[in-house]
Design a protein around this motif. Structure first.
Motif, PDB file in Angstrom:
ATOM      1  N   LEU A  61       6.526  -3.248   4.699  1.00  0.00           N
ATOM      2  CA  LEU A  61       7.501  -4.608   5.769  1.00  0.00           C
ATOM      3  C   LEU A  61       6.337  -5.582   5.676  1.00  0.00           C
ATOM      4  CD1 LEU A  61       7.075  -2.281   9.829  1.00  0.00           C
ATOM      5  CD2 LEU A  61       8.636  -2.511   7.710  1.00  0.00           C
ATOM      6  N   LEU A  64       2.517 -14.377   7.580  1.00  0.00           N
ATOM      7  CA  LEU A  64       3.767 -13.073   8.161  1.00  0.00           C
ATOM      8  C   LEU A  64       3.268 -12.282   7.792  1.00  0.00           C
ATOM      9  CD1 LEU A  64       6.919 -16.232   8.063  1.00  0.00           C
ATOM     10  CD2 LEU A  64       5.827 -15.600   9.917  1.00  0.00           C
ATOM     11  N   ALA A 105       0.872 -10.793   6.992  1.00  0.00           N
ATOM     12  CA  ALA A 105      -0.493  -9.980   8.465  1.00  0.00           C
ATOM     13  C   ALA A 105       0.635 -10.604   9.955  1.00  0.00           C
ATOM     14  CB  ALA A 105      -0.928 -11.378   8.824  1.00  0.00           C
ATOM     15  N   GLU A 106       1.260 -11.147  10.572  1.00  0.00           N
ATOM     16  CA  GLU A 106       1.926 -10.336  11.818  1.00  0.00           C
ATOM     17  C   GLU A 106       2.646  -9.232  11.724  1.00  0.00           C
ATOM     18  OE1 GLU A 106       1.860 -12.280  14.614  1.00  0.00           O
ATOM     19  OE2 GLU A 106       0.830 -14.674  13.437  1.00  0.00           O
ATOM     20  N   MET A 107       3.296  -8.998  10.230  1.00  0.00           N
ATOM     21  CA  MET A 107       4.397  -8.233  10.511  1.00  0.00           C
ATOM     22  C   MET A 107       3.492  -6.735   9.892  1.00  0.00           C
ATOM     23  SD  MET A 107       7.525  -7.006  11.436  1.00  0.00           S
ATOM     24  CE  MET A 107       8.140  -8.597  10.605  1.00  0.00           C
ATOM     25  N   CYS A 108       2.313  -6.522   9.599  1.00  0.00           N
ATOM     26  CA  CYS A 108       1.295  -5.654   9.504  1.00  0.00           C
ATOM     27  C   CYS A 108       1.615  -4.053  10.500  1.00  0.00           C
ATOM     28  CB  CYS A 108       0.473  -5.350   8.593  1.00  0.00           C
ATOM     29  SG  CYS A 108      -0.315  -4.554   8.085  1.00  0.00           S
ATOM     30  N   PRO A 109       1.903  -2.990  10.463  1.00  0.00           N
ATOM     31  CA  PRO A 109       1.735  -2.812  11.507  1.00  0.00           C
ATOM     32  C   PRO A 109      -0.075  -2.040  12.087  1.00  0.00           C
ATOM     33  CG  PRO A 109       3.353  -1.487  10.608  1.00  0.00           C
ATOM     34  CD  PRO A 109       3.113  -2.798   9.903  1.00  0.00           C
TER      35      PRO A 109
END
Ligand SMILES: Cc1ncc(C[n+]2csc(CCOP(=O)(O)OP(=O)(O)O)c2C)c(N)n1
Ligand code: SF4
Ligand code: SF4
Ligand code: SF4
Lengths: 246, 67
Positions: free
Chosen positions: B16, B53, B55-59
């Motif tokens: 992701l 972005l 890092a924000e997306m990493c679950p």
């Protein structure tokens, strides 16, 4: 160099059990960031549901009560009424909130309980292996609809945000997604507003997150994330339905 | 100047972050971590803007960002 992105304090530093590419992990982090942002960690009481998010109590560095399947809004009602100074939120899947727990969420919203509900809609019962949920899309294959959901016999995918918007007791209702950076940034804003509604004593707040379940959709994380955009958002539109910015 | 760090043992190779990077700097490598997942990596750190972005997306909060 300064660290500009780090793990929120409200999120316990342990590995998660979520499948690769599951959006639950992102949504957990967003909630934890808001708990940090508003400085409510010491007075937060989460109410966990039954589903893949059942381990909320392991992941949040806050107090968490486990509710019976679907009953999180009823448990949260009791918690908040007994401890009105605490920040109380539920975190529920669509099998939990929109199937077995439909009565509880409707009445909690209609009573205008001062709680915040995080609703994770992945159009399927995740934890139990991918059965049809009330939110399952038309034609979607699940273990209980092997030939695809047939609207004639299985009814329509239920739009919980739209339903709760109609109730006079709800204050803030919104739908968000975390399938790309743009939607994720918007989701953060909506979640902040949901927190503020409770912190300001304005009433009941509800944020629905469209979420990918690559495992039960039998897709790669990339395909699942794309499905949120292509199939879910056209049917479950994003945005604020009620009670926008103060 | 920006830098990102991966906590490889937590990576699940979902990719992701790869989709999220506006500069296409990330990829899932052939290296496998202790949990058996291929891990994400960056080759061209010099081109990273530190936008976070990925890092924000990493679950799994694998990525931290420094600027
Ligand atoms: C009273 C009761 N009935 C049924 C179950 C089985 N069950 C466990 S989780 C679940 C549904 C989970 O789906 P959802 O709420 O969509 O969450 P997800 O796992 O997809 O995040 C069901 C039916 C249960 N635990 N308790
Ligand atoms: S089964 Fe689906 S909802 Fe549950 S952790 Fe895996 S991807 Fe997430
Ligand atoms: S910080 Fe931004 S530019 Fe750097 S790798 Fe992540 S997404 Fe790409
Ligand atoms: S998003 Fe996170 S877990 Fe997924 S590949 Fe990238 S670093 Fe690994």
């Amino acid at each position: 160099m300064k660290q500009t992105f780090k793990r929120p304090k409200a999120l316990v530093d342990i590995p998660s059990h979520f499948c690769p590419g599951c959006h639950h992990g992102i949504i957990h982090r967003l909630v934890a960031e808001c708990i940090d942002l508003y400085g409510v960690r010491e007075k937060t009481i989460g109410v966990a549901s039954v589903g893949c998010s059942v381990f909320l109590y392991d992941y949040f560095n806050a107090d968490v009560v486990e509710a019976p399947h679907g009953r999180a809004p009823a448990v949260a009602t009791g918690v908040k009424r007994a401890r009105p100074d605490n920040f109380v939120f539920t975190y529920q899947g669509d099998g939990d909130l929109a199937a077995i727990g439909t009565a509880e969420i409707i009445h909690a919203a209609n009573r205008g309980e001062q709680i915040t509900v995080i609703f994770v809609n992945n159009t399927v019962f995740g934890m139990t292996g991918g059965q049809m949920a009330p939110t399952t899309m038309s034609g979607q294959e699940t273990t209980t609809t092997p030939f695809g959901r047939d609207l004639k016999t299985n009814g329509f995918p239920i739009k919980m945000s739209e339903l709760l918007t109609e109730l006079p007791g709800s204050t803030f209702v919104a739908r968000a997604a975390v399938n790309n950076s743009k939607n994720l940034m918007k989701a953060k804003k909506l979640l902040k507003r949901a927190f503020e509604v409770q912190i300001n004593g304005e009433g009941f707040s509800f944020v629905e997150f469209l979420s990918a379940c690559p495992t039960n959709w039998k897709m790669t994380p990339k395909q699942a994330t794309e499905r949120v955009q292509e199939e879910m958002i056209p049917y479950f539109p994003l945005g604020v339905f009620k009670g926008g910015q103060e | 100047m920006a830098m990102i760090k991966f906590r490889r043992e937590r990576c699940k190779g979902c990719g992701l972050c790869v989709l999220a990077c506006p500069k296409n700097l990330l990829m899932v490598s052939s290296k496998i971590n202790r949990s058996g997942y291929p891990v994400a990596k960056i080759d061209d750190m010099k081109s990273c803007t530190g936008c976070a972005l990925c890092a924000e997306m990493c679950p799994d909060v694998v990525i931290t960002v420094f600027k």
